[in-house]
Design a protein around this motif. Structure first.
Motif, PDB file in Angstrom:
ATOM      1  N   ILE A  17       0.815  -1.210   0.000  1.00  0.00           N
ATOM      2  CA  ILE A  17       0.000   0.000   0.000  1.00  0.00           C
ATOM      3  C   ILE A  17       0.853   1.266   0.000  1.00  0.00           C
ATOM      4  O   ILE A  17       0.376   2.340  -0.360  1.00  0.00           O
ATOM      5  N   SER A  18       2.123   1.140   0.353  1.00  0.00           N
ATOM      6  CA  SER A  18       2.985   2.314   0.492  1.00  0.00           C
ATOM      7  C   SER A  18       3.808   2.585  -0.758  1.00  0.00           C
ATOM      8  O   SER A  18       4.641   1.758  -1.145  1.00  0.00           O
ATOM      9  N   PRO A  19       3.647   3.763  -1.375  1.00  0.00           N
ATOM     10  CA  PRO A  19       4.512   4.089  -2.513  1.00  0.00           C
ATOM     11  C   PRO A  19       5.967   4.280  -2.080  1.00  0.00           C
ATOM     12  O   PRO A  19       6.882   4.053  -2.863  1.00  0.00           O
ATOM     13  N   TYR A  20       6.172   4.674  -0.830  1.00  0.00           N
ATOM     14  CA  TYR A  20       7.540   4.802  -0.331  1.00  0.00           C
ATOM     15  C   TYR A  20       8.212   3.430  -0.229  1.00  0.00           C
ATOM     16  O   TYR A  20       9.410   3.303  -0.479  1.00  0.00           O
ATOM     17  N   ALA A  21       7.437   2.423   0.139  1.00  0.00           N
ATOM     18  CA  ALA A  21       7.989   1.064   0.174  1.00  0.00           C
ATOM     19  C   ALA A  21       8.366   0.609  -1.235  1.00  0.00           C
ATOM     20  O   ALA A  21       9.382  -0.067  -1.438  1.00  0.00           O
ATOM     21  N   LEU A  23       9.379   2.576  -3.678  1.00  0.00           N
ATOM     22  CA  LEU A  23      10.632   3.248  -4.031  1.00  0.00           C
ATOM     23  C   LEU A  23      11.812   2.616  -3.301  1.00  0.00           C
ATOM     24  O   LEU A  23      12.887   2.430  -3.879  1.00  0.00           O
ATOM     25  N   ALA A  24      11.626   2.285  -2.030  1.00  0.00           N
ATOM     26  CA  ALA A  24      12.711   1.676  -1.252  1.00  0.00           C
ATOM     27  C   ALA A  24      13.070   0.299  -1.791  1.00  0.00           C
ATOM     28  O   ALA A  24      14.242  -0.101  -1.780  1.00  0.00           O
ATOM     29  N   GLY A 175       6.207   2.096  10.969  1.00  0.00           N
ATOM     30  CA  GLY A 175       5.798   2.493   9.627  1.00  0.00           C
ATOM     31  C   GLY A 175       6.514   1.659   8.585  1.00  0.00           C
ATOM     32  O   GLY A 175       7.349   0.820   8.901  1.00  0.00           O
ATOM     33  N   VAL A 176       6.150   1.903   7.346  1.00  0.00           N
ATOM     34  CA  VAL A 176       6.793   1.219   6.220  1.00  0.00           C
ATOM     35  C   VAL A 176       7.200   2.258   5.174  1.00  0.00           C
ATOM     36  O   VAL A 176       6.514   3.281   5.017  1.00  0.00           O
ATOM     37  N   PHE A 186      15.831   1.873  10.498  1.00  0.00           N
ATOM     38  CA  PHE A 186      15.858   2.955   9.513  1.00  0.00           C
ATOM     39  C   PHE A 186      14.485   2.991   8.844  1.00  0.00           C
ATOM     40  O   PHE A 186      14.050   1.994   8.275  1.00  0.00           O
ATOM     41  N   TRP A 187      13.835   4.141   8.925  1.00  0.00           N
ATOM     42  CA  TRP A 187      12.459   4.254   8.434  1.00  0.00           C
ATOM     43  C   TRP A 187      12.407   5.193   7.231  1.00  0.00           C
ATOM     44  O   TRP A 187      12.973   6.282   7.245  1.00  0.00           O
ATOM     45  N   GLY A 188      11.700   4.760   6.197  1.00  0.00           N
ATOM     46  CA  GLY A 188      11.447   5.622   5.046  1.00  0.00           C
ATOM     47  C   GLY A 188      12.435   5.412   3.916  1.00  0.00           C
ATOM     48  O   GLY A 188      13.579   5.017   4.126  1.00  0.00           O
TER      49      GLY A 188
END
Length: 224
Positions: A17-21, A23-24, A175-176, A186-188
């Motif tokens: 669900i996370s677009p940041y995930a 990218l990571a 968070g994710v 390390f987050w994000g």
């Protein structure tokens, strides 16, 4: 700070669900492999973390939702990563996360599956919320869709996803995406510079000075 033991893996905690995930995910293996480390894939339901820690998700705050989409578009362009919105957001990611859990002991296939599901979500695919679209994504990636979906419905697999959530909370994941190296968190997707420095033993944190921050008292309490 000294580098962690070379056999300590990088645990990648994520939810589709996370677009940041998303990218990571494009970078985590390269950063880990640069220091000779494995990546352990840890699917977790982001909503469960939010509920436990008493947070709202970015998509649940109207101005933050728009800001988030703008930021991930900028970050994706800077990274050269293709990014398109899913059919809807937020969506229910549980079926896709259970599929990943179903391959917990098949790491190469699991990585290939995560690639396919992230692409289906944020790379211009049909998303992962719809059962037929999810089956089509599995088949296109070379998986036996009926067998995989049946396996993902087994109680053992469902329990594994629940156990991941409990472990995440116990270890302070809020968070994710989160990258855990032992107990260091390390987050994000914007924390890769810090992660890379930590893996090379070049963390900029002054441990003596950090104690003052860890013991800092709270002089006010927000009403909730």
């Amino acid at each position: 700070m000294a580098a962690p033991s070379p056999d300590t893996p990088v645990e990648f905690w994520f939810d589709f669900i996370s677009p940041y995930a998303y990218l990571a995910w494009q970078r985590v293996h390269a950063v880990a492999e640069a220091s000779g480390r494995a990546v352990v894939h840890r699917p977790v339901v982001f909503a469960g973390l939010l509920n436990h820690w008493g947070q709202l998700g970015p998509a649940e705050i109207a101005p933050k939702r728009l800001w988030t989409f703008k930021q991930v578009c900028r970050r994706a362009a800077r990274l050269g990563v293709p990014l398109q919105p899913p059919p809807g957001h937020p969506f229910n990611p549980i079926a896709s996360l259970r599929l990943v859990c179903a391959l917990h002991d098949q790491l190469e296939d699991q990585r290939r599956l995560i690639d396919a599901l992230f692409d289906a979500t944020w790379g211009g695919g049909p998303g992962v919320h719809d059962a037929e679209a999810l089956a089509a994504t599995l088949s296109a990636a070379g998986f036996d869709a009926p067998a995989m979906r049946a396996r993902a419905r087994e109680p053992e697999v469902k329990q594994r996803l629940l156990a991941n959530a409990q472990e995440a909370i116990e270890r302070g994941v809020f968070g994710v995406p989160t990258m855990l190296v032992g107990d260091e968190l390390f987050w994000g997707d914007d924390s890769f510079e810090d992660l890379d420095a930590y893996l090379r033993g070049e963390d900029l944190i002054d441990l003596a000075a950090l104690s003052a921050w860890e013991g800092l008292r709270a002089d006010a309490q927000r009403q909730r």
